[in-house]
Design a protein around this motif. Structure first.
Motif, PDB file in Angstrom:
ATOM      1  N   UNK A 241       0.813  -1.214   0.000  1.00  0.00           N
ATOM      2  CA  UNK A 241       0.000   0.000   0.000  1.00  0.00           C
ATOM      3  C   UNK A 241       0.846   1.263   0.000  1.00  0.00           C
ATOM      4  N   UNK A 242       1.868   1.272  -0.845  1.00  0.00           N
ATOM      5  CA  UNK A 242       2.685   2.462  -1.024  1.00  0.00           C
ATOM      6  C   UNK A 242       3.845   2.591  -0.063  1.00  0.00           C
ATOM      7  N   UNK A 243       3.922   1.724   0.941  1.00  0.00           N
ATOM      8  CA  UNK A 243       5.034   1.763   1.891  1.00  0.00           C
ATOM      9  C   UNK A 243       6.033   0.668   1.557  1.00  0.00           C
ATOM     10  N   UNK A 244       7.309   1.020   1.536  1.00  0.00           N
ATOM     11  CA  UNK A 244       8.373   0.057   1.239  1.00  0.00           C
ATOM     12  C   UNK A 244       9.179  -0.197   2.500  1.00  0.00           C
ATOM     13  N   UNK A 245       9.411  -1.467   2.788  1.00  0.00           N
ATOM     14  CA  UNK A 245      10.267  -1.798   3.920  1.00  0.00           C
ATOM     15  C   UNK A 245      11.128  -3.006   3.574  1.00  0.00           C
ATOM     16  N   UNK A 246      12.235  -3.109   4.272  1.00  0.00           N
ATOM     17  CA  UNK A 246      13.166  -4.209   4.051  1.00  0.00           C
ATOM     18  C   UNK A 246      13.490  -4.876   5.389  1.00  0.00           C
TER      19      UNK A 246
ATOM     20  N   UNK B 243       6.238  -3.008 -12.894  1.00  0.00           N
ATOM     21  CA  UNK B 243       6.046  -2.508 -14.258  1.00  0.00           C
ATOM     22  C   UNK B 243       5.307  -3.525 -15.120  1.00  0.00           C
ATOM     23  N   UNK B 244       5.615  -4.794 -14.924  1.00  0.00           N
ATOM     24  CA  UNK B 244       4.948  -5.840 -15.708  1.00  0.00           C
ATOM     25  C   UNK B 244       3.452  -5.866 -15.443  1.00  0.00           C
ATOM     26  N   UNK B 245       3.060  -5.966 -14.173  1.00  0.00           N
ATOM     27  CA  UNK B 245       1.644  -6.125 -13.840  1.00  0.00           C
ATOM     28  C   UNK B 245       0.843  -4.843 -14.026  1.00  0.00           C
ATOM     29  N   UNK B 246       1.507  -3.688 -14.048  1.00  0.00           N
ATOM     30  CA  UNK B 246       0.798  -2.418 -14.263  1.00  0.00           C
ATOM     31  C   UNK B 246       0.590  -2.116 -15.735  1.00  0.00           C
TER      32      UNK B 246
ATOM     33  N   UNK C 231      -2.120 -18.752   1.938  1.00  0.00           N
ATOM     34  CA  UNK C 231      -2.998 -19.257   2.990  1.00  0.00           C
ATOM     35  C   UNK C 231      -4.038 -18.252   3.474  1.00  0.00           C
ATOM     36  N   UNK C 232      -3.765 -16.947   3.304  1.00  0.00           N
ATOM     37  CA  UNK C 232      -4.752 -15.947   3.725  1.00  0.00           C
ATOM     38  C   UNK C 232      -5.678 -15.554   2.581  1.00  0.00           C
ATOM     39  N   UNK C 233      -5.621 -16.309   1.483  1.00  0.00           N
ATOM     40  CA  UNK C 233      -6.566 -16.104   0.394  1.00  0.00           C
ATOM     41  C   UNK C 233      -6.134 -15.127  -0.678  1.00  0.00           C
ATOM     42  N   UNK C 234      -4.964 -14.520  -0.537  1.00  0.00           N
ATOM     43  CA  UNK C 234      -4.499 -13.600  -1.568  1.00  0.00           C
ATOM     44  C   UNK C 234      -3.986 -14.376  -2.773  1.00  0.00           C
TER      45      UNK C 234
ATOM     46  N   UNK D  22       3.600 -10.693  -6.529  1.00  0.00           N
ATOM     47  CA  UNK D  22       2.828  -9.466  -6.353  1.00  0.00           C
ATOM     48  C   UNK D  22       1.352  -9.764  -6.529  1.00  0.00           C
ATOM     49  N   UNK D  23       0.521  -9.023  -5.819  1.00  0.00           N
ATOM     50  CA  UNK D  23      -0.897  -9.070  -6.114  1.00  0.00           C
ATOM     51  C   UNK D  23      -1.104  -8.455  -7.498  1.00  0.00           C
ATOM     52  N   UNK D  24      -2.225  -8.782  -8.126  1.00  0.00           N
ATOM     53  CA  UNK D  24      -2.454  -8.341  -9.500  1.00  0.00           C
ATOM     54  C   UNK D  24      -2.481  -6.819  -9.611  1.00  0.00           C
ATOM     55  N   UNK D  25      -2.982  -6.145  -8.590  1.00  0.00           N
ATOM     56  CA  UNK D  25      -3.042  -4.681  -8.641  1.00  0.00           C
ATOM     57  C   UNK D  25      -1.717  -4.019  -8.280  1.00  0.00           C
ATOM     58  N   UNK D  26      -0.714  -4.833  -7.912  1.00  0.00           N
ATOM     59  CA  UNK D  26       0.604  -4.298  -7.605  1.00  0.00           C
ATOM     60  C   UNK D  26       0.722  -3.605  -6.268  1.00  0.00           C
ATOM     61  N   UNK D  27      -0.331  -3.584  -5.462  1.00  0.00           N
ATOM     62  CA  UNK D  27      -0.296  -2.861  -4.188  1.00  0.00           C
ATOM     63  C   UNK D  27       0.469  -3.618  -3.101  1.00  0.00           C
ATOM     64  N   UNK D  28       0.677  -4.886  -3.303  1.00  0.00           N
ATOM     65  CA  UNK D  28       1.422  -5.671  -2.315  1.00  0.00           C
ATOM     66  C   UNK D  28       2.393  -6.567  -3.070  1.00  0.00           C
ATOM     67  N   UNK D  29       3.683  -6.237  -2.961  1.00  0.00           N
ATOM     68  CA  UNK D  29       4.724  -6.951  -3.688  1.00  0.00           C
ATOM     69  C   UNK D  29       5.803  -7.401  -2.710  1.00  0.00           C
ATOM     70  N   UNK D  30       6.484  -8.477  -3.046  1.00  0.00           N
ATOM     71  CA  UNK D  30       7.541  -8.967  -2.156  1.00  0.00           C
ATOM     72  C   UNK D  30       8.629  -9.654  -2.965  1.00  0.00           C
TER      73      UNK D  30
END
Length: 365
Positions: free
Chosen positions: A55-60, A268-271, A309-312, A330-338
Motif C-alpha cells: 500500500x505504497x510503503x516500502x520496507x526491508x 512494471x509488468x503487472x501495471x 494461505x490468507x486467500x491472496x 505481487x498481487x495483480x493490482x501491484x499494491x502488495x509486492x515482495x
C-alpha cells in the motif's frame, strides 16, 4: 533451476484455504517476517533479505550473515543470482516480440529455428512459455546443474549442447497435452529471441525495462558488489560457489539482479507498462492448465499464480541456483509486492516448514 528448491518456495505460497484471516498492517507484518527470517537463518546458518511494498510503503528486512562463519550483515540491495526468475523476464521479452508482430505464440520452433528439434514442427512458442512442450531437461540439469555445478562451475557451455541433450531424451508427453517444468523450454526461447532480433537474448530481455542492476553475466564468474557469498554443501562442509559460470543456466536461469530491480520489474509488468494488454492477458491466463506437474502453482506464460494461505492471489516466480534462492510475487493490482533472496549454506537451508513461514508471512499475517 533446481526443481526441489523451486517447488519448496512455490508450495509455500500455494496453499488454498476456504477462509481468509485478517491481514496484518505493514509494521506488524514486518515484525513477523523479521522473526521468521531470524529463525530460518539460525537454522540454516545462511543469510536472507526481503523487500516488501505494501500500500505504497516500502520496507526491508535482513537476517543472518553474508559470509559463512562471520558476522557480516546481508546487503539490503546486494546482487545475487536469480535462477529461474530469469524465465519470467525472458517470457516478457518473448511476449513483447509477439506484440510487435515479430513472433507468433502459435508459431512452431521450426518456424524460427529450423531443424533444431526432431519434432520442432509440433512444439509452439506458447508451449515453451507454459512448459507444455513435453521437452525434458533432466540430462542437461544432471550434467551441469545441481551437484554438477561444482564440477563445471567455470565451464563454458553452448546452449546448443543443452538443447541437444534435451532433444536426444525421450519426451515426457506429446506436445501440448500436459504441463511439466523444464529448463529446455527457455533455452529455446532465448535462441528464438536471438534469431528474431539479431541481439543477445539478455539484451532484448532487459530492453526498456529500466533495470539498472539486472544482467546475464555468462562467462563472467564474479558477482557485482555488494553481494553476499553463496555456498553449496559438499563432503560435509559448505563450499563457496559465489564465483560461477552461468552459461549452463542460460536463458532458463543465468541472470543476476537485486531486490530493487526485481520489485521494479514485477510492478512494471503487472501495471501494463511493459506488455500490450493482449499479451499481458495471455501471460496471466492460468485457466484450465493441462494436467501434470504443477508444483510451482498455476502456470501462465512464464509466470505462476499462487493462492496464499490468507486467500491472496499473487503472481510471480521462484528460482534457485547453487548459492542463492529467490522468490518474487505481487498481487495483480501491484499494491502488495515482495522479493525474497537467501543464500544457501547448510543442508537445512531449505527446511520446508520454516521457509513456508517466511514466504507466507510476506503476504499474510
Amino acid at each position: 533451476m533446481k526443481k526441489t528448491l523451486t517447488a519448496i518456495l512455490a508450495a509455500a505460497a500455494a496453499v488454498t484455504v476456504t477462509s481468509a484471516p485478517a491481514q496484518a498492517a505493514p509494521d506488524s507484518r514486518k515484525a513477523v517476517v523479521q522473526r521468521n527470517l531470524d529463525e530460518l537463518t539460525a537454522l540454516s546458518q545462511a543469510g536472507a533479505v526481503v523487500r516488501v511494498v505494501q500500500d505504497g510503503r516500502t520496507w526491508t528486512a535482513r537476517s543472518g550473515t553474508a559470509v559463512w562463519g562471520r558476522k557480516a550483515p546481508m546487503p539490503l540491495n546486494g546482487h545475487f543470482r536469480i535462477g529461474s526468475v530469469t524465465k519470467m523476464i525472458v517470457a516478457t521479452a518473448a511476449l513483447r516480440l509477439v506484440g510487435e508482430g515479430k513472433v507468433r505464440l502459435d508459431g512452431t520452433v521450426d518456424t524460427y529455428l529450423p531443424g533444431v528439434l526432431k519434432d520442432g514442427g509440433k512444439i509452439t512458442v506458447r508451449m515453451l512459455l507454459r512448459h507444455t512442450s513435453g521437452l525434458n531437461s533432466d540430462a542437461s540439469d544432471s550434467k551441469y546443474l545441481a551437484d554438477g555445478e561444482l564440477k563445471h562451475r567455470y565451464t563454458h557451455v553452448e546452449v546448443e549442447e543443452l538443447v541437444k541433450l534435451s532433444d536426444d531424451s525421450p519426451r515426457d508427453f506429446p506436445p501440448g497435452t500436459k504441463h511439466s517444468y523444464s529448463n529446455a523450454n527457455y533455452y529455446l526461447l532465448g535462441m528464438i529471441i536471438e534469431a528474431v532480433t539479431g541481439k543477445p537474448w539478455a539484451e532484448e530481455a532487459t530492453r526498456s525495462l529500466g533495470l539498472r542492476a539486472t544482467s546475464y553475466p555468462g562467462d563472467k564468474t564474479r558477482l557485482p558488489r555488494p553481494h553476499a557469498r553463496g555456498y553449496q554443501w559438499a563432503d560435509g562442509k559448505p563450499v563457496d560457489i559465489t564465483r560461477l559460470n552461468t552459461t549452463a543456466a542460460n536463458a532458463a536461469g543465468g541472470m543476476v539482479s537485486t531486490t530493487t530491480d526485481l520489485d521494479r520489474f514485477i510492478e512494471r509488468l503487472l501495471s501494463g507498462k511493459v506488455l500490450k494488454p493482449a499479451q499481458l492477458r495471455e501471460m496471466l491466463d492460468v485457466t484450465a492448465p493441462p494436467a501434470g506437474d504443477q508444483g510451482d502453482g498455476e502456470p501462465g506464460l512464464g509466470i505462476f499464480r499462487y493462492t496464499t494461505p490468507c486467500g491472496k492471489r499473487v503472481y510471480g516466480h521462484s528460482g534457485g541456483i547453487s548459492g542463492y534462492a529467490t522468490y518474487v510475487a505481487s498481487t495483480l493490482d501491484g499494491r502488495h509486492r515482495a522479493v525474497l533472496n537467501m543464500t544457501t549454506a547448510s543442508p537445512k537451508f531449505a527446511e520446508p516448514a520454516q521457509l513456508f513461514k517466511v514466504v507466507n508471512s510476506l503476504f499474510c499475517g
